[in-house]
Write a protein that holds these residues in place. Structure first.
Motif, PDB file in Angstrom:
ATOM      1  N   MET A   1       0.980  -1.314  -0.277  1.00 55.95           N
ATOM      2  CA  MET A   1      -0.103  -0.030  -0.358  1.00 55.95           C
ATOM      3  C   MET A   1       1.565   0.779   0.096  1.00 55.95           C
ATOM      4  O   MET A   1       2.046   0.967   0.699  1.00 55.95           O
ATOM      5  CB  MET A   1      -0.861  -0.057   1.505  1.00 55.95           C
ATOM      6  N   MET A   2       0.434   2.882  -0.914  1.00 56.07           N
ATOM      7  CA  MET A   2       1.587   3.385  -0.582  1.00 56.07           C
ATOM      8  C   MET A   2       0.872   4.433   0.199  1.00 56.07           C
ATOM      9  O   MET A   2      -0.489   4.857  -0.040  1.00 56.07           O
ATOM     10  CB  MET A   2       1.140   3.792  -2.395  1.00 56.07           C
ATOM     11  N   ARG A   3       1.322   5.339   0.532  1.00 58.52           N
ATOM     12  CA  ARG A   3       1.006   6.289   1.672  1.00 58.52           C
ATOM     13  C   ARG A   3       0.994   7.508   0.677  1.00 58.52           C
ATOM     14  O   ARG A   3       2.031   7.434   0.212  1.00 58.52           O
ATOM     15  CB  ARG A   3       2.173   6.609   3.167  1.00 58.52           C
ATOM     16  N   PHE A   4      -0.267   8.357   0.591  1.00 57.09           N
ATOM     17  CA  PHE A   4      -0.298   9.389   0.733  1.00 57.09           C
ATOM     18  C   PHE A   4       0.240  10.772   1.781  1.00 57.09           C
ATOM     19  O   PHE A   4      -1.115  11.725   1.730  1.00 57.09           O
ATOM     20  CB  PHE A   4      -1.660   8.968   0.339  1.00 57.09           C
ATOM     21  N   ASP A   5      -0.172   9.929   2.841  1.00 55.31           N
ATOM     22  CA  ASP A   5      -0.309  11.089   4.072  1.00 55.31           C
ATOM     23  C   ASP A   5       1.151  12.307   4.546  1.00 55.31           C
ATOM     24  O   ASP A   5       1.641  13.006   5.550  1.00 55.31           O
ATOM     25  CB  ASP A   5      -0.878  10.562   5.366  1.00 55.31           C
ATOM     26  N   GLY A   6       2.403  11.655   3.526  1.00 56.02           N
ATOM     27  CA  GLY A   6       3.625  12.820   4.096  1.00 56.02           C
ATOM     28  C   GLY A   6       4.304  11.892   5.269  1.00 56.02           C
ATOM     29  O   GLY A   6       5.429  12.050   4.781  1.00 56.02           O
ATOM     30  N   GLY A   8       4.614  11.518   7.871  1.00 57.58           N
ATOM     31  CA  GLY A   8       5.622  11.865   9.174  1.00 57.58           C
ATOM     32  C   GLY A   8       6.830  13.198   8.500  1.00 57.58           C
ATOM     33  O   GLY A   8       7.355  13.948   9.304  1.00 57.58           O
ATOM     34  N   GLY A   9       6.781  12.997   7.047  1.00 52.46           N
ATOM     35  CA  GLY A   9       7.668  14.548   6.469  1.00 52.46           C
ATOM     36  C   GLY A   9       8.987  14.760   7.016  1.00 52.46           C
ATOM     37  O   GLY A   9      10.010  13.415   6.678  1.00 52.46           O
ATOM     38  N   SER A  10       9.731  15.457   7.390  1.00 51.02           N
ATOM     39  CA  SER A  10      10.803  15.522   7.800  1.00 51.02           C
ATOM     40  C   SER A  10      10.888  15.395   9.156  1.00 51.02           C
ATOM     41  O   SER A  10      11.788  16.202   9.876  1.00 51.02           O
ATOM     42  CB  SER A  10      11.694  17.160   7.003  1.00 51.02           C
ATOM     43  N   ALA A  11      10.049  15.297  10.025  1.00 45.61           N
ATOM     44  CA  ALA A  11       9.976  15.078  11.039  1.00 45.61           C
ATOM     45  C   ALA A  11      10.808  13.863  11.815  1.00 45.61           C
ATOM     46  O   ALA A  11      11.369  12.573  10.618  1.00 45.61           O
ATOM     47  CB  ALA A  11       8.833  14.789  11.745  1.00 45.61           C
ATOM     48  N   GLY A  21      10.641  14.179  18.893  1.00 46.39           N
ATOM     49  CA  GLY A  21       9.877  13.271  18.265  1.00 46.39           C
ATOM     50  C   GLY A  21       9.618  11.989  18.889  1.00 46.39           C
ATOM     51  O   GLY A  21       8.781  12.338  20.253  1.00 46.39           O
ATOM     52  N   PRO A  22       9.073  10.647  18.456  1.00 48.27           N
ATOM     53  CA  PRO A  22       9.377   9.488  19.367  1.00 48.27           C
ATOM     54  C   PRO A  22       9.801   9.277  20.023  1.00 48.27           C
ATOM     55  O   PRO A  22      11.408   9.160  20.552  1.00 48.27           O
ATOM     56  CB  PRO A  22       8.901   8.310  18.040  1.00 48.27           C
ATOM     57  N   THR A  23       9.627   8.178  20.745  1.00 45.92           N
ATOM     58  CA  THR A  23      10.219   7.524  21.869  1.00 45.92           C
ATOM     59  C   THR A  23       9.736   6.378  22.287  1.00 45.92           C
ATOM     60  O   THR A  23       8.729   5.720  21.923  1.00 45.92           O
ATOM     61  CB  THR A  23       9.678   8.785  23.447  1.00 45.92           C
TER      62      THR A  23
END
Length: 125
Positions: A1-6, A8-11, A21-23
């Motif tokens: 499946m291809m993502r179209f929501d970015g 997470g971008g450059s985060a 960011g994430p932990t």
């Protein structure tokens, strides 16, 4: 499946990071399992040697490969990355091999001696 929501971008998508960011979520820690003894995930923080293996690899590389590696890192770290992060990363490269850290620092226009001195001063605090 291809993502179209970015996606997470450059985060940042890694831990630890300096940008909130994430932990790690302890709910998803793998529990030890019985095999023919007890096994569990290796705690990578229990071994403080993060530098000898990358340093050995760097020293095995021919000069042109070393320069390409340094150039690639410089092009990434020099692309809007805060100075504090550049200095922290340069310290890691220097611990692996002084020529590695010095090469990255030079490519970024940083003074490796000042970075090392700052690290030593902070460690003394």
């Amino acid at each position: 499946m291809m993502r179209f929501d970015g996606n997470g971008g450059s985060a940042p998508n890694y831990e630890p990071n300096s940008f909130g960011g994430p932990t790690q979520d302890p709910r998803f820690t793998e529990r030890p399992k019985m095999v023919s003894g007890t096994v569990a995930r290796h705690d990578h923080r229990s071994d403080a040697d993060y530098y000898s293996q990358p340093g050995d690899l760097f020293r095995l590389m021919p000069a042109d490969a070393k320069q390409r590696l340094i150039d690639n890192i410089v092009s990434s770290l020099g692309n809007g990355v805060p100075l504090r992060i550049q200095e922290l990363q340069t310290q890691h490269f220097y611990k692996a091999d002084p020529a590695y850290g010095s090469g990255v620092a030079k490519g970024l226009g940083l003074n490796i001696e000042a970075i090392i001195a700052k690290k030593q001063a902070n460690a003394a605090d």
